[in-house]
Design a protein around this motif. Structure first.
Motif, PDB file in Angstrom:
ATOM      1  N   TYR A 227       0.868  -1.185   0.000  1.00  0.00           N
ATOM      2  CA  TYR A 227       0.000   0.000   0.000  1.00  0.00           C
ATOM      3  C   TYR A 227       0.894   1.221   0.000  1.00  0.00           C
ATOM      4  O   TYR A 227       1.583   1.517   0.979  1.00  0.00           O
ATOM      5  N   ILE A 228       0.906   1.958  -1.130  1.00  0.00           N
ATOM      6  CA  ILE A 228       1.719   3.177  -1.265  1.00  0.00           C
ATOM      7  C   ILE A 228       0.804   4.258  -1.826  1.00  0.00           C
ATOM      8  O   ILE A 228       0.725   4.474  -3.030  1.00  0.00           O
ATOM      9  N   GLY A 229       0.054   4.894  -0.947  1.00  0.00           N
ATOM     10  CA  GLY A 229      -0.963   5.838  -1.390  1.00  0.00           C
ATOM     11  C   GLY A 229      -2.127   5.142  -2.062  1.00  0.00           C
ATOM     12  O   GLY A 229      -2.974   5.767  -2.689  1.00  0.00           O
ATOM     13  N   GLY A 230      -2.198   3.843  -1.951  1.00  0.00           N
ATOM     14  CA  GLY A 230      -3.188   2.991  -2.585  1.00  0.00           C
ATOM     15  C   GLY A 230      -2.571   1.622  -2.808  1.00  0.00           C
ATOM     16  O   GLY A 230      -1.345   1.456  -2.705  1.00  0.00           O
ATOM     17  N   TRP A 231      -3.397   0.630  -3.086  1.00  0.00           N
ATOM     18  CA  TRP A 231      -2.898  -0.729  -3.283  1.00  0.00           C
ATOM     19  C   TRP A 231      -2.187  -0.823  -4.634  1.00  0.00           C
ATOM     20  O   TRP A 231      -2.721  -0.391  -5.653  1.00  0.00           O
ATOM     21  N   VAL A 232      -0.985  -1.396  -4.643  1.00  0.00           N
ATOM     22  CA  VAL A 232      -0.147  -1.451  -5.848  1.00  0.00           C
ATOM     23  C   VAL A 232      -0.241  -2.847  -6.452  1.00  0.00           C
ATOM     24  O   VAL A 232       0.339  -3.808  -5.929  1.00  0.00           O
ATOM     25  N   LEU A 233      -0.998  -2.953  -7.539  1.00  0.00           N
ATOM     26  CA  LEU A 233      -1.117  -4.218  -8.260  1.00  0.00           C
ATOM     27  C   LEU A 233      -1.216  -3.887  -9.744  1.00  0.00           C
ATOM     28  O   LEU A 233      -2.259  -3.430 -10.221  1.00  0.00           O
ATOM     29  N   HIS A 234      -0.119  -4.105 -10.455  1.00  0.00           N
ATOM     30  CA  HIS A 234      -0.069  -3.787 -11.883  1.00  0.00           C
ATOM     31  C   HIS A 234      -0.613  -4.939 -12.713  1.00  0.00           C
ATOM     32  O   HIS A 234      -0.559  -6.101 -12.305  1.00  0.00           O
ATOM     33  N   ASP A 235      -1.117  -4.603 -13.895  1.00  0.00           N
ATOM     34  CA  ASP A 235      -1.590  -5.627 -14.820  1.00  0.00           C
ATOM     35  C   ASP A 235      -0.402  -6.362 -15.444  1.00  0.00           C
ATOM     36  O   ASP A 235       0.659  -5.769 -15.665  1.00  0.00           O
ATOM     37  N   PRO A 236      -0.576  -7.640 -15.748  1.00  0.00           N
ATOM     38  CA  PRO A 236       0.505  -8.383 -16.418  1.00  0.00           C
ATOM     39  C   PRO A 236       0.782  -7.802 -17.807  1.00  0.00           C
ATOM     40  O   PRO A 236      -0.074  -7.173 -18.430  1.00  0.00           O
ATOM     41  N   TRP A 237       2.009  -8.046 -18.260  1.00  0.00           N
ATOM     42  CA  TRP A 237       2.421  -7.583 -19.582  1.00  0.00           C
ATOM     43  C   TRP A 237       3.102  -8.744 -20.290  1.00  0.00           C
ATOM     44  O   TRP A 237       3.359  -9.783 -19.688  1.00  0.00           O
ATOM     45  N   ALA A 238       3.389  -8.559 -21.557  1.00  0.00           N
ATOM     46  CA  ALA A 238       3.954  -9.658 -22.338  1.00  0.00           C
ATOM     47  C   ALA A 238       5.372 -10.004 -21.916  1.00  0.00           C
ATOM     48  O   ALA A 238       5.857 -11.102 -22.198  1.00  0.00           O
ATOM     49  N   PHE A 239       6.072  -9.085 -21.267  1.00  0.00           N
ATOM     50  CA  PHE A 239       7.444  -9.346 -20.830  1.00  0.00           C
ATOM     51  C   PHE A 239       7.721  -8.516 -19.588  1.00  0.00           C
ATOM     52  O   PHE A 239       6.989  -7.574 -19.281  1.00  0.00           O
ATOM     53  N   GLY A 240       8.797  -8.864 -18.883  1.00  0.00           N
ATOM     54  CA  GLY A 240       9.171  -8.112 -17.682  1.00  0.00           C
ATOM     55  C   GLY A 240       8.344  -8.498 -16.469  1.00  0.00           C
ATOM     56  O   GLY A 240       7.459  -9.359 -16.535  1.00  0.00           O
ATOM     57  N   GLU A 241       8.631  -7.862 -15.342  1.00  0.00           N
ATOM     58  CA  GLU A 241       7.939  -8.140 -14.085  1.00  0.00           C
ATOM     59  C   GLU A 241       6.856  -7.095 -13.852  1.00  0.00           C
ATOM     60  O   GLU A 241       7.016  -5.938 -14.206  1.00  0.00           O
ATOM     61  N   HIS A 242       5.757  -7.486 -13.229  1.00  0.00           N
ATOM     62  CA  HIS A 242       4.684  -6.535 -12.953  1.00  0.00           C
ATOM     63  C   HIS A 242       4.267  -6.528 -11.484  1.00  0.00           C
ATOM     64  O   HIS A 242       3.549  -5.630 -11.063  1.00  0.00           O
ATOM     65  N   LEU A 243       4.700  -7.511 -10.707  1.00  0.00           N
ATOM     66  CA  LEU A 243       4.291  -7.585  -9.305  1.00  0.00           C
ATOM     67  C   LEU A 243       5.251  -6.826  -8.401  1.00  0.00           C
ATOM     68  O   LEU A 243       6.443  -6.714  -8.677  1.00  0.00           O
ATOM     69  N   VAL A 244       4.686  -6.307  -7.306  1.00  0.00           N
ATOM     70  CA  VAL A 244       5.462  -5.609  -6.281  1.00  0.00           C
ATOM     71  C   VAL A 244       5.148  -6.284  -4.948  1.00  0.00           C
ATOM     72  O   VAL A 244       4.006  -6.660  -4.692  1.00  0.00           O
ATOM     73  N   TYR A 245       6.155  -6.447  -4.114  1.00  0.00           N
ATOM     74  CA  TYR A 245       5.991  -7.204  -2.872  1.00  0.00           C
ATOM     75  C   TYR A 245       6.447  -6.380  -1.672  1.00  0.00           C
ATOM     76  O   TYR A 245       7.426  -5.646  -1.741  1.00  0.00           O
ATOM     77  N   ASP A 246       5.728  -6.539  -0.557  1.00  0.00           N
ATOM     78  CA  ASP A 246       6.236  -6.081   0.731  1.00  0.00           C
ATOM     79  C   ASP A 246       7.218  -7.117   1.276  1.00  0.00           C
ATOM     80  O   ASP A 246       7.120  -8.307   0.963  1.00  0.00           O
ATOM     81  N   ALA A 247       8.156  -6.662   2.092  1.00  0.00           N
ATOM     82  CA  ALA A 247       8.993  -7.610   2.820  1.00  0.00           C
ATOM     83  C   ALA A 247       8.106  -8.402   3.776  1.00  0.00           C
ATOM     84  O   ALA A 247       7.219  -7.851   4.425  1.00  0.00           O
ATOM     85  N   ALA A 248       8.334  -9.708   3.859  1.00  0.00           N
ATOM     86  CA  ALA A 248       7.481 -10.562   4.683  1.00  0.00           C
ATOM     87  C   ALA A 248       8.272 -11.761   5.163  1.00  0.00           C
ATOM     88  O   ALA A 248       9.358 -12.060   4.658  1.00  0.00           O
ATOM     89  N   ASP A 249       7.711 -12.463   6.150  1.00  0.00           N
ATOM     90  CA  ASP A 249       8.292 -13.695   6.674  1.00  0.00           C
ATOM     91  C   ASP A 249       7.450 -14.871   6.186  1.00  0.00           C
ATOM     92  O   ASP A 249       6.214 -14.802   6.189  1.00  0.00           O
ATOM     93  N   TYR A 250       8.128 -15.968   5.812  1.00  0.00           N
ATOM     94  CA  TYR A 250       7.447 -17.113   5.219  1.00  0.00           C
ATOM     95  C   TYR A 250       7.790 -18.384   5.991  1.00  0.00           C
ATOM     96  O   TYR A 250       8.950 -18.624   6.323  1.00  0.00           O
ATOM     97  N   ASP A 251       6.745 -19.174   6.239  1.00  0.00           N
ATOM     98  CA  ASP A 251       6.882 -20.480   6.873  1.00  0.00           C
ATOM     99  C   ASP A 251       6.080 -21.450   6.008  1.00  0.00           C
ATOM    100  O   ASP A 251       4.847 -21.479   6.079  1.00  0.00           O
ATOM    101  N   VAL A 252       6.784 -22.222   5.160  1.00  0.00           N
ATOM    102  CA  VAL A 252       6.134 -23.080   4.172  1.00  0.00           C
ATOM    103  C   VAL A 252       6.355 -24.533   4.553  1.00  0.00           C
ATOM    104  O   VAL A 252       7.502 -24.994   4.644  1.00  0.00           O
ATOM    105  N   ASN A 253       5.262 -25.259   4.789  1.00  0.00           N
ATOM    106  CA  ASN A 253       5.306 -26.677   5.128  1.00  0.00           C
ATOM    107  C   ASN A 253       4.755 -27.460   3.944  1.00  0.00           C
ATOM    108  O   ASN A 253       3.629 -27.210   3.495  1.00  0.00           O
ATOM    109  N   VAL A 254       5.536 -28.408   3.451  1.00  0.00           N
ATOM    110  CA  VAL A 254       5.198 -29.128   2.228  1.00  0.00           C
ATOM    111  C   VAL A 254       5.156 -30.626   2.513  1.00  0.00           C
ATOM    112  O   VAL A 254       6.005 -31.161   3.230  1.00  0.00           O
ATOM    113  N   LYS A 255       4.162 -31.277   1.926  1.00  0.00           N
ATOM    114  CA  LYS A 255       4.068 -32.728   1.951  1.00  0.00           C
ATOM    115  C   LYS A 255       3.858 -33.191   0.509  1.00  0.00           C
ATOM    116  O   LYS A 255       2.894 -32.791  -0.140  1.00  0.00           O
ATOM    117  N   VAL A 256       4.782 -34.026   0.007  1.00  0.00           N
ATOM    118  CA  VAL A 256       4.723 -34.501  -1.377  1.00  0.00           C
ATOM    119  C   VAL A 256       4.431 -35.995  -1.364  1.00  0.00           C
ATOM    120  O   VAL A 256       5.032 -36.751  -0.587  1.00  0.00           O
TER     121      VAL A 256
END
Length: 280
Positions: A227-256
Motif C-alpha cells: 500500500y503506497i498511497g493505494g494498493w499497488v497491483l499492476h496488470d501483467p504484460w507480455a514481458f518483464g515483471e509486474h508484481l510488487v511485494y512487501d517484505a514478509a516472513d514465510y513459513d512453508v510446510n510441504v508434503k509430497v
C-alpha cells in the motif's frame, strides 16, 4: 661487406642483451593481519539499524592539509598558528527513527499437499497482516496470479480473524476483501484461506506450471500487495515483471506424495512432523 659486418655485430649485441637474466627486486614479506571473528550475543538488546542517517552535529572536523607539490618542505621547527575559522550551514536535525517491532512484517504460513503426478496441490494459508500504512483501511487487496489461468485456482474458504468473509470479489489476479470494520493504523488482523491449485502446462515463455520433468511454482499463492498511497497491483504484460511485494516472513510446510521428488527452495529443509518446512 663492411655494411654486413656492421649489421651482424649490431644484431649480436641486441641478442645478448635480450637474453640477459632478469633479477626482480626483492619483495619484503608482510605478516598477514589477524582475522577477527565476531560472535553474536543472543542476549543483546536491539540496536538501531546501521542504515539510519547519523544525527546532525554542529562540530566541524577540519580535513588534513598538505603543502603543494611544488613547495619545498622546511625542516625547521614549525611555529604554532591558529587554524582559520570555517563557517558552514548546519544540516537540518533528523529526528531519531522509531524502533520497529520485530513482528511488524506480514507473516505467511502455508501447509501444502502436492500431488506431483496429478499436477495439483491443496493449500491452507494463514496471513497475519500488520497495518503499517498509516491509513484506516476499508479493504485489502491480494494478488492471485494462479487465477489468471483457467480452472487453476479454486478458493474454498476465506476467513478474517476466524469469521467467514462473504463480502469479497475475485476478478483476474485481484482478490478484494471488503472489511466488516475498518482496519486502523498499527493494528493486526489474520486472514485464513483454503484453496486448490490445478497446475497448467508450462508455456515456453511462462514461469508457472508443469513440464515433463519438473513443476514450477512461481507466484502460486495469494499475497497482500503493498500500500503506497493505494494498493499497488499492476496488470501483467507480455514481458518483464509486474508484481510488487512487501517484505514478509514465510513459513512453508510441504508434503509430497512422491518420495523421489526433490524440492528446490530458498530456505533450508527442516523436519516438522509429517511435513518438510522451509522458513525465510
Amino acid at each position: 661487406m663492411t655494411r654486413k659486418i656492421w649489421l651482424f655485430c649490431l644484431l649480436l649485441v641486441w641478442t645478448i642483451s635480450s637474453c640477459a637474466p632478469f633479477h626482480p627486486a626483492p619483495v619484503s614479506s608482510l605478516p598477514n593481519p589477524d582475522f577477527v571473528l565476531v560472535t553474536a550475543n543472543p542476549n543483546a538488546s536491539p540496536t538501531p539499524t546501521p542504515f539510519q542517517p547519523a544525527p546532525a552535529t554542529d562540530t566541524l572536523i577540519p580535513s588534513a592539509t598538505f603543502p603543494p607539490t611544488d613547495t619545498p618542505v622546511s625542516t625547521d621547527t614549525p611555529t604554532a598558528t591558529s587554524l582559520p575559522t570555517n563557517t558552514f550551514t548546519p544540516a537540518p536535525t533528523i529526528p531519531p527513527a522509531t524502533p520497529v517491532p520485530a513482528n511488524v512484517r506480514t507473516q505467511y504460513t502455508f501447509y501444502v499437499t502436492l500431488d506431483y503426478a496429478g499436477h495439483s496441490a491443496g493449500v491452507d494459508e494463514t496471513i497475519v497482516y500488520s497495518n503499517t500504512t498509516g491509513q484506516s483501511l476499508s479493504n485489502v487487496i491480494l494478488a492471485v496470479e494462479p487465477n489468471l489461468w483457467s480452472n487453476c485456482f479454486s478458493l474454498n474458504v476465506l476467513k478474517q480473524d476466524g469469521a467467514a468473509v462473504t463480502n469479497y470479489s475475485l476478478n483476474g489476479q485481484r482478490l478484494t476483501i471488503n472489511l466488516a470494520q475498518p482496519l486502523q493504523p498499527g493494528t493486526i488482523t489474520t486472514f485464513t484461506l483454503n484453496y486448490n491449485l490445478t497446475l497448467p502446462p508450462k508455456s515456453y515463455e511462462g514461469t508457472f506450471g508443469y513440464l515433463g520433468y519438473q513443476i514450477n511454482l512461481t507466484d502460486w499463492y495469494p499475497f497482500i500487495v503493498p500500500y503506497i498511497g493505494g494498493w499497488v497491483l499492476h496488470d501483467p504484460w507480455a514481458f518483464g515483471e509486474h508484481l510488487v511485494y512487501d517484505a514478509a516472513d514465510y513459513d512453508v510446510n510441504v508434503k509430497v506424495n512422491d518420495p523421489n521428488v526433490i524440492v528446490a527452495a530458498s530456505g533450508l529443509a527442516e523436519t516438522n512432523g509429517d511435513w518438510t518446512r522451509y522458513r525465510l
